[in-house]
Design an enzyme around this catalytic site. Structure first.
Site, PDB file in Angstrom:
ATOM      1  N   GLY A   9     -27.965  23.440 -24.609  1.00  0.00           N
ATOM      2  CA  GLY A   9     -26.735  22.835 -24.056  1.00  0.00           C
ATOM      3  C   GLY A   9     -26.474  23.219 -22.622  1.00  0.00           C
ATOM      4  N   SER A  11     -26.478  21.110 -19.988  1.00  0.00           N
ATOM      5  CA  SER A  11     -26.070  19.983 -19.127  1.00  0.00           C
ATOM      6  C   SER A  11     -24.730  20.261 -18.454  1.00  0.00           C
ATOM      7  CB  SER A  11     -25.996  18.685 -19.929  1.00  0.00           C
ATOM      8  OG  SER A  11     -25.020  18.793 -20.936  1.00  0.00           O
ATOM      9  N   ASN A  81     -26.114  28.180 -27.412  1.00  0.00           N
ATOM     10  CA  ASN A  81     -24.839  27.892 -26.745  1.00  0.00           C
ATOM     11  C   ASN A  81     -24.275  26.522 -27.115  1.00  0.00           C
ATOM     12  OD1 ASN A  81     -22.866  27.773 -24.289  1.00  0.00           O
ATOM     13  ND2 ASN A  81     -24.269  26.063 -23.944  1.00  0.00           N
ATOM     14  N   SER A 133     -16.865  32.070 -30.902  1.00  0.00           N
ATOM     15  CA  SER A 133     -15.555  31.811 -30.284  1.00  0.00           C
ATOM     16  C   SER A 133     -14.560  32.757 -30.936  1.00  0.00           C
ATOM     17  CB  SER A 133     -15.156  30.360 -30.588  1.00  0.00           C
ATOM     18  OG  SER A 133     -13.794  30.144 -30.319  1.00  0.00           O
ATOM     19  N   TYR A 147     -13.490  23.068 -36.559  1.00  0.00           N
ATOM     20  CA  TYR A 147     -14.145  23.905 -35.533  1.00  0.00           C
ATOM     21  C   TYR A 147     -14.130  25.364 -36.000  1.00  0.00           C
ATOM     22  CZ  TYR A 147     -15.205  25.896 -30.942  1.00  0.00           C
ATOM     23  OH  TYR A 147     -15.784  26.601 -29.891  1.00  0.00           O
ATOM     24  N   LYS A 151     -17.403  27.829 -36.653  1.00  0.00           N
ATOM     25  CA  LYS A 151     -17.651  29.103 -35.973  1.00  0.00           C
ATOM     26  C   LYS A 151     -17.599  30.280 -36.961  1.00  0.00           C
ATOM     27  CE  LYS A 151     -18.407  27.615 -31.729  1.00  0.00           C
ATOM     28  NZ  LYS A 151     -19.747  27.704 -31.104  1.00  0.00           N
TER      29      LYS A 151
END
Ligand SMILES: NC(=O)c1ccc[n+]([C@@H]2O[C@H](COP(=O)([O-])OP(=O)(O)OC[C@H]3O[C@@H](n4cnc5c(N)ncnc54)[C@H](OP(=O)(O)O)[C@@H]3O)[C@@H](O)[C@H]2O)c1
Length: 273
Positions: A9, A11, A81, A133, A147, A151
């Site tokens: 990841g 970008s 990531n 996170s 989410y 995590k």
């Protein structure tokens, strides 16, 4: 011999900053991303190789790993990531979004780890740094149940793997940041409904909060997180878990000190009045 890091990841956001930082420090960097054809900056940096890798597509992982070992000889550290956020009231979520949250944040990391392990076992060393996170340890924001789930799952996965990887000299670390500036807020899919109005108030408040948290200067500086990742890669830090950011530390301290319902009610008061 120069060390090599594979980052997923790259970008945008944290992955991109991490790729640049490791490159500045002289590492070989495999900056992996879903659409390398769009990249114009990272491929201009001599010790960065931009490579296609979608963590939900096994064949791109297999091909990327082969290419990285061909180009750089070995992989010392993998930074897991890449991640996405599906927010909104669970009742309003589409099935496909629920699956996608798991497919990327959990199964995607599993895919990368499983495909890397043969290389790490052969070289008898390796390190995974998994970007979790504060939401991997506690709820911190309403409407983030999926989410949160993803995590928490990543935390469980990483902890559970410890026993089988330790004897193989393969290290595992979790980095747990609070909110920081990136494309995450833009990429968050926020479920809403024109039919069910019961979640409207909380949805509007959380959506606002999420956007505000992504504005420049609103949250912690992502460079602090990058430095933690680098310190873990270079053994300057060795902790299994590292919480990064004042806000994340406060949330986790309160969560530890307070009875869970007191903690949840206190947090909820910021959003539902
Ligand atoms: N920002 C925050 O407040 C915050 C707080 C705590 C933890 N985190 C975590 O930090 C990590 C990085 O997020 P960020 O804030 O830097 O967000 P970001 O700017 O949105 O970056 C996420 C990256 O993941 C990539 N990605 C998404 N799906 C992928 C897939 N299937 N395969 C490969 N790459 C994929 C995206 O690539 P595309 O451009 O191709 O979509 C993008 O490069 C995530 O794990 C996130 O959960 C973020």
């Amino acid at each position: 011999m120069k060390k090599t890091v594979l980052i997923t990841g790259t970008s945008t956001g944290l992955g991109r900053l991490t790729a640049k930082y490791f490159a500045e420090k002289g590492w070989n960097v495999a900056a992996t991303m879903r659409s390398p054809e769009k990249e114009t900056e990272l491929n201009e940096i001599s010790n960065i190789k931009v490579i296609k890798l979608d963590i939900t597509e096994q064949e791109t992982i297999v091909e990327a790993l082969k290419e990285i070992v061909d180009v750089f000889g070995k992989i010392d550290v993998v930074v897991n990531n890449a991640g996405i956020g599906m927010y909104g009231a669970l009742e309003l979520m589409e099935d496909a979004d629920i699956d996608r949250q798991y497919e990327v944040n959990v199964k995607g990391v599993i895919n990368v780890i499983r495909n890397t392990l043969p290389y790490f076992r052969e070289q008898k060393s390796g390190k995974f740094i998994n970007i979790s996170s504060v939401m991997g340890r506690s709820t911190a924001l309403p409407l983030g149940s999926l989410y949160n789930m993803s995590k928490f799952a990543l935390e469980g996965l990483t902890e559970g793997l410890f026993f089988e990887l330790k004897p193989l000299n393969i290290d595992l670390h979790l980095v747990e940041p609070g909110g920081f500036e990136s494309n995450f807020g833009e990429n968050v899919k926020f479920s809403t409904s024109k039919v069910i109005g019961d979640y409207d108030i909380i949805t509007a408040r959380v959506s606002e909060q999420l956007k505000a948290a992504q504005r420049p200067g609103a949250t912690s500086n992502p460079i602090a997180i990058v430095k933690v990742i680098y310190d873990l890669a270079t053994n300057k830090r060795t902790a299994f878990r590292t919480v990064v950011g004042k806000e994340a530390k406060t949330v986790l301290l309160l969560r530890k000190l307070l009875p869970i319902k007191t903690f949840l009610n206190m947090l909820g008061k910021r959003f539902v009045r």
